[in-house]
Design a protein around this motif. Structure first.
Motif, mmCIF file in Angstrom:
data_model
loop_
_atom_site.group_PDB
_atom_site.id
_atom_site.type_symbol
_atom_site.label_atom_id
_atom_site.label_comp_id
_atom_site.label_asym_id
_atom_site.label_seq_id
_atom_site.Cartn_x
_atom_site.Cartn_y
_atom_site.Cartn_z
ATOM 1 N N ALA A 34 -13.359 -6.716 3.987
ATOM 2 C CA ALA A 34 -13.805 -5.761 2.968
ATOM 3 C C ALA A 34 -13.815 -6.419 1.590
ATOM 4 O O ALA A 34 -12.895 -7.154 1.241
ATOM 5 C CB ALA A 34 -12.901 -4.535 2.954
ATOM 6 N N GLU A 35 -14.864 -6.151 0.842
ATOM 7 C CA GLU A 35 -14.941 -6.587 -0.558
ATOM 8 C C GLU A 35 -14.367 -5.450 -1.399
ATOM 9 O O GLU A 35 -14.795 -4.301 -1.261
ATOM 10 C CB GLU A 35 -16.397 -6.837 -0.959
ATOM 11 C CG GLU A 35 -17.079 -7.946 -0.179
ATOM 12 C CD GLU A 35 -16.660 -9.333 -0.625
ATOM 13 O OE1 GLU A 35 -16.257 -9.499 -1.791
ATOM 14 O OE2 GLU A 35 -16.728 -10.252 0.208
ATOM 15 N N VAL A 36 -13.401 -5.762 -2.265
ATOM 16 C CA VAL A 36 -12.763 -4.731 -3.070
ATOM 17 C C VAL A 36 -12.777 -5.112 -4.544
ATOM 18 O O VAL A 36 -12.815 -6.298 -4.891
ATOM 19 C CB VAL A 36 -11.309 -4.459 -2.614
ATOM 20 C CG1 VAL A 36 -11.282 -3.960 -1.176
ATOM 21 C CG2 VAL A 36 -10.438 -5.687 -2.749
ATOM 22 N N ALA A 37 -12.737 -4.103 -5.376
ATOM 23 C CA ALA A 37 -12.630 -4.301 -6.822
ATOM 24 C C ALA A 37 -11.184 -4.045 -7.231
ATOM 25 O O ALA A 37 -10.476 -3.263 -6.580
ATOM 26 C CB ALA A 37 -13.562 -3.348 -7.559
ATOM 27 N N ALA A 38 -10.746 -4.675 -8.290
ATOM 28 C CA ALA A 38 -9.403 -4.414 -8.812
ATOM 29 C C ALA A 38 -9.288 -2.927 -9.112
ATOM 30 O O ALA A 38 -10.178 -2.332 -9.713
ATOM 31 C CB ALA A 38 -9.154 -5.237 -10.064
ATOM 32 N N GLY A 39 -8.199 -2.310 -8.643
ATOM 33 C CA GLY A 39 -7.979 -0.893 -8.872
ATOM 34 C C GLY A 39 -8.444 0.010 -7.744
ATOM 35 O O GLY A 39 -8.118 1.196 -7.726
ATOM 36 N N THR A 44 -3.221 0.043 -4.684
ATOM 37 C CA THR A 44 -4.523 -0.376 -5.184
ATOM 38 C C THR A 44 -4.643 -1.888 -5.106
ATOM 39 O O THR A 44 -3.645 -2.607 -5.118
ATOM 40 C CB THR A 44 -4.726 0.086 -6.640
ATOM 41 O OG1 THR A 44 -3.698 -0.479 -7.450
ATOM 42 C CG2 THR A 44 -4.707 1.600 -6.754
ATOM 43 N N ALA A 45 -5.876 -2.343 -5.023
ATOM 44 C CA ALA A 45 -6.123 -3.780 -5.029
ATOM 45 C C ALA A 45 -5.749 -4.308 -6.409
ATOM 46 O O ALA A 45 -6.270 -3.828 -7.417
ATOM 47 C CB ALA A 45 -7.580 -4.068 -4.726
ATOM 48 N N PRO A 46 -4.840 -5.277 -6.478
ATOM 49 C CA PRO A 46 -4.442 -5.803 -7.778
ATOM 50 C C PRO A 46 -5.521 -6.678 -8.413
ATOM 51 O O PRO A 46 -5.529 -6.870 -9.622
ATOM 52 C CB PRO A 46 -3.187 -6.606 -7.472
ATOM 53 C CG PRO A 46 -3.332 -6.999 -6.035
ATOM 54 C CD PRO A 46 -4.102 -5.877 -5.383
ATOM 55 N N VAL A 47 -6.415 -7.194 -7.569
ATOM 56 C CA VAL A 47 -7.475 -8.087 -8.031
ATOM 57 C C VAL A 47 -8.745 -7.803 -7.237
ATOM 58 O O VAL A 47 -8.690 -7.224 -6.159
ATOM 59 C CB VAL A 47 -7.083 -9.576 -7.850
ATOM 60 C CG1 VAL A 47 -5.846 -9.923 -8.652
ATOM 61 C CG2 VAL A 47 -6.893 -9.931 -6.384
ATOM 62 N N ALA A 48 -9.870 -8.240 -7.760
ATOM 63 C CA ALA A 48 -11.124 -8.165 -7.015
ATOM 64 C C ALA A 48 -11.180 -9.328 -6.036
ATOM 65 O O ALA A 48 -10.703 -10.425 -6.338
ATOM 66 C CB ALA A 48 -12.306 -8.234 -7.973
ATOM 67 N N GLY A 49 -11.744 -9.070 -4.860
ATOM 68 C CA GLY A 49 -11.874 -10.148 -3.890
ATOM 69 C C GLY A 49 -12.177 -9.634 -2.505
ATOM 70 O O GLY A 49 -12.612 -8.496 -2.327
ATOM 71 N N THR A 50 -11.906 -10.475 -1.519
ATOM 72 C CA THR A 50 -12.174 -10.166 -0.118
ATOM 73 C C THR A 50 -10.862 -10.105 0.656
ATOM 74 O O THR A 50 -10.041 -11.026 0.560
ATOM 75 C CB THR A 50 -13.066 -11.260 0.514
ATOM 76 O OG1 THR A 50 -14.253 -11.384 -0.266
ATOM 77 C CG2 THR A 50 -13.424 -10.921 1.953
ATOM 78 N N ILE A 81 -5.601 -11.304 0.235
ATOM 79 C CA ILE A 81 -6.889 -11.197 -0.439
ATOM 80 C C ILE A 81 -7.263 -12.547 -1.051
ATOM 81 O O ILE A 81 -6.398 -13.245 -1.585
ATOM 82 C CB ILE A 81 -6.856 -10.070 -1.503
ATOM 83 C CG1 ILE A 81 -8.236 -9.815 -2.092
ATOM 84 C CG2 ILE A 81 -5.819 -10.343 -2.576
ATOM 85 C CD1 ILE A 81 -8.325 -8.540 -2.921
ATOM 86 N N LYS A 82 -8.521 -12.891 -0.911
ATOM 87 C CA LYS A 82 -9.045 -14.087 -1.580
ATOM 88 C C LYS A 82 -9.690 -13.591 -2.865
ATOM 89 O O LYS A 82 -10.728 -12.925 -2.836
ATOM 90 C CB LYS A 82 -10.054 -14.819 -0.711
ATOM 91 C CG LYS A 82 -10.538 -16.099 -1.362
ATOM 92 C CD LYS A 82 -11.387 -16.919 -0.432
ATOM 93 C CE LYS A 82 -11.763 -18.215 -1.144
ATOM 94 N NZ LYS A 82 -12.537 -19.087 -0.270
ATOM 95 N N PRO A 83 -9.051 -13.867 -4.017
ATOM 96 C CA PRO A 83 -9.557 -13.318 -5.274
ATOM 97 C C PRO A 83 -10.876 -13.943 -5.717
ATOM 98 O O PRO A 83 -11.138 -15.119 -5.441
ATOM 99 C CB PRO A 83 -8.449 -13.616 -6.277
ATOM 100 C CG PRO A 83 -7.718 -14.781 -5.715
ATOM 101 C CD PRO A 83 -7.856 -14.683 -4.227
#
Length: 119
Positions: free
Chosen positions: A43-48, A64-70, A97-99
């Motif tokens: 999944a690709e996620v955005a910070a927050g 929440t995702a602390p950073v954007a990444g995969t 997560i890979k930021p």
């Protein structure tokens, strides 16, 4: 090297990935964890973005995702044994997560700053 978020997540850099879990303080606030819903690998996620749901005997909470990444991996063992979050929150990781931004860890608190936040 561990870093911390204001949302009581711990972050550990491992190569080009970040391993994410919740702190002892967060697990104590939640009480006994009875259910964990994890994100999908890839999944690709955005910070927050809210990407993990934790249910305890006291309440439901989101991580929440602390950073954007995969999302590169999830700790599927937590689905069967969610209480591991309470037993040892500093090893019971939720996801890797890979930021998108390799230098993103610099923006988080070190242990001294986190202790000052919760004390």
């Amino acid at each position: 090297m561990l870093k911390y978020t204001e949302d009581h997540e711990w972050l550990r850099a491992e190569g080009d990935e970040i391993v994410v879990g919740i702190t002892k303080h967060a697990s104590e606030q939640l009480g006994d964890v009875v259910f964990v819903e994890l994100p999908e690998e890839g999944a690709e996620v955005a910070a927050g973005d809210e990407i993990v749901v934790i249910e305890s005997v006291k309440a439901a909470s989101d991580i929440t995702a602390p950073v954007a990444g995969t999302i590169t991996a999830v700790n599927t063992a937590l689905a069967d044994t969610p209480g591991d979050v309470n037993a040892d929150p500093m090893t019971a990781w939720f996801f890797r997560i890979k930021p998108t931004d390799a230098g993103v860890m610099d923006g988080f608190m070190d242990e001294a700053a986190y202790k000052a936040l919760v004390d």
